[in-house]
Design a protein around this motif. Structure first.
Motif, short mmCIF file in Angstrom:
data_model
loop_
_atom_site.label_atom_id
_atom_site.label_comp_id
_atom_site.label_asym_id
_atom_site.label_seq_id
_atom_site.Cartn_x
_atom_site.Cartn_y
_atom_site.Cartn_z
N GLY A 1 25.09 33.23 81.24
CA GLY A 1 23.89 33.35 81.47
C GLY A 1 23.33 32.18 82.43
N GLN A 2 24.18 30.81 82.42
CA GLN A 2 23.24 29.70 82.71
C GLN A 2 22.75 29.93 84.17
OE1 GLN A 2 23.09 26.63 80.92
NE2 GLN A 2 23.19 28.05 79.75
N THR A 3 21.69 29.23 84.57
CA THR A 3 20.93 29.56 85.65
C THR A 3 21.38 28.47 86.76
OG1 THR A 3 19.22 28.06 85.09
CG2 THR A 3 18.75 30.23 84.68
N GLU B 1 31.50 25.65 86.84
CA GLU B 1 32.88 26.18 86.37
C GLU B 1 32.49 26.41 85.04
OE1 GLU B 1 36.91 24.14 86.73
OE2 GLU B 1 35.74 23.14 85.37
N ILE B 2 33.17 27.51 84.26
CA ILE B 2 33.17 27.78 82.77
C ILE B 2 34.45 27.88 82.45
CG2 ILE B 2 32.18 29.43 81.13
CD1 ILE B 2 29.82 30.08 82.90
N ILE B 3 34.68 27.12 81.37
CA ILE B 3 35.91 27.05 80.67
C ILE B 3 35.64 27.75 79.19
CG2 ILE B 3 37.80 25.67 79.59
CD1 ILE B 3 37.13 23.58 81.85
N LEU B 4 36.51 28.77 79.08
CA LEU B 4 36.45 29.25 77.88
C LEU B 4 37.66 29.02 77.22
CD1 LEU B 4 35.17 32.83 78.72
CD2 LEU B 4 33.74 31.02 78.21
N TYR C 1 33.30 39.89 83.45
CA TYR C 1 32.15 38.89 83.92
C TYR C 1 32.28 39.10 85.88
CZ TYR C 1 29.47 35.05 85.79
OH TYR C 1 28.67 34.35 86.41
N ARG C 2 31.36 39.51 86.18
CA ARG C 2 31.10 39.66 87.95
C ARG C 2 29.85 38.74 88.45
NH1 ARG C 2 35.10 41.54 86.40
NH2 ARG C 2 35.81 43.53 86.89
N GLY C 3 29.58 37.69 87.74
CA GLY C 3 28.54 36.71 88.21
C GLY C 3 28.92 35.84 89.13
N PRO C 4 28.06 34.53 89.52
CA PRO C 4 28.45 33.67 90.34
C PRO C 4 29.41 32.70 89.91
CG PRO C 4 26.29 33.52 89.42
CD PRO C 4 26.81 34.63 88.97
N HIS C 5 29.62 32.62 88.62
CA HIS C 5 30.12 31.31 88.09
C HIS C 5 31.81 31.52 88.13
CE1 HIS C 5 26.30 30.02 86.62
NE2 HIS C 5 26.31 30.83 85.65
N ARG C 6 32.45 30.62 88.16
CA ARG C 6 33.95 30.06 88.02
C ARG C 6 34.36 30.22 86.52
NH1 ARG C 6 37.91 26.13 88.07
NH2 ARG C 6 39.96 27.08 88.71
#
Length: 284
Positions: free
Chosen positions: A23-25, A30-33, A53-58
């Motif tokens: 949910g980061q604006t 890039e999001i690493i889980l 997830y279908r949002g803008p982040h990688r």
């Protein structure tokens, strides 16, 4: 920028942490889980949320095949990260949606010289209820202020101040480029990374609460709401906790000594200041 959620056996809380990341604006992000070989369902929750997830982040999904502990896990995240900054999020905490954006603005304000950025926090319990007054950190400046610390090397070794909240820590990948990996056994990675910033960068504080820090019985810095009793069992628990804390601090100071050696080899500071700090770190 990279946003990293790091997990190990935190299935009770990890979904909320991942949702905070997604949910980061700020974008592009890039999001690493990353999961450190959990015994519970933490990684499966991460994988389910990443797949949906279908949002803008990688989104990058990682699971260590063997347990690497805190230092080793952070080394792996730094290895995977493409961003110049890594926003660190533990899987039992919750980042507010504006966290990355606010920190990015503070980094720009520093002329991109900041290598450790951290913020004010909101303290919550296991159920997400706000707790007041458990940890009282420094809050310099007016609300929303961005403060660049001037930190003396020896003073940081002796006091570990300013107190950088690990739950709100954002670091420059430069710290790994200059000093290499942290020792695998490091638990207090926030202190080690902040120390690297004293040696080779800048520490910046944002007086804005950007993270909900969850206090519960499994925290690395043990949190216990129940008053300590005087019976033998409770005393043994306290002794065990102190022994772990002392061992973790010993490992932390050993990491300081190693990074001071790197700083000396690269002539990052005067040899006199580095030698004085190395003697004190070794003594501690």
């Amino acid at each position: 920028l990279t946003f990293a959620v790091v997990s190990c056996n935190q299935e009770q809380f990890v979904q909320e942490a991942v949702e905070g990341a997604l949910g980061q604006t700020y974008s592009p992000l890039e999001i690493i889980l990353s999961d450190d070989c959990s015994d519970d369902g933490s990684f499966e929750i991460m994988r389910r949320l990443a797949t949906a997830y279908r949002g803008p982040h990688r989104v990058v999904l990682n699971r260590n095949p063997v347990r690497r502990k805190t230092g080793g896990h952070f080394n792996r995240v730094a290895e995977l990260a493409r961003g110049e900054l890594i926003v660190i999020a533990a899987a039992d905490d919750v980042s507010l949606p504006s966290r990355t954006e606010v920190v990015y603005q503070a980094w720009e304000k520093s002329g991109r010289r900041a290598t450790s950025l951290y913020s004010d926090i909101i303290q919550i319990d296991e159920r997400g209820n706000v707790i007041t007054g458990v940890y009282q950190g420094e809050k310099p400046g007016a609300p929303g202020a961005v403060i660049e610390h001037e930190v003396q090397l020896l003073s940081y070794v002796q006091t570990l101040k300013p107190t950088v909240h690990g739950c709100s820590h954002v670091i420059a990948t430069k710290l790994f480029q200059v000093f290499g990996d942290m020792p695998e056994q490091v638990i207090y990675e926030d202190k080690v990374l902040a120390f690297r910033s004293v040696l080779a960068g800048k520490l910046v504080y944002v007086n804005d609460p950007l993270v909900k820090y969850r206090l519960h019985g499994a925290n690395a810095h043990k949190y216990d709401r129940d008053p300590k009793g005087a019976d033998l069992e409770s005393l043994e628990r306290q002794e065990g906790h102190l022994k772990r804390d002392f061992k973790n601090k010993e490992t932390m100071y050993e990491a300081f000594v190693r990074d001071l050696g790197t700083a000396a080899a690269q002539k990052l500071m005067s040899s006199m200041a580095l030698e004085e700090a190395a003697r004190e770190a070794d003594r501690l």
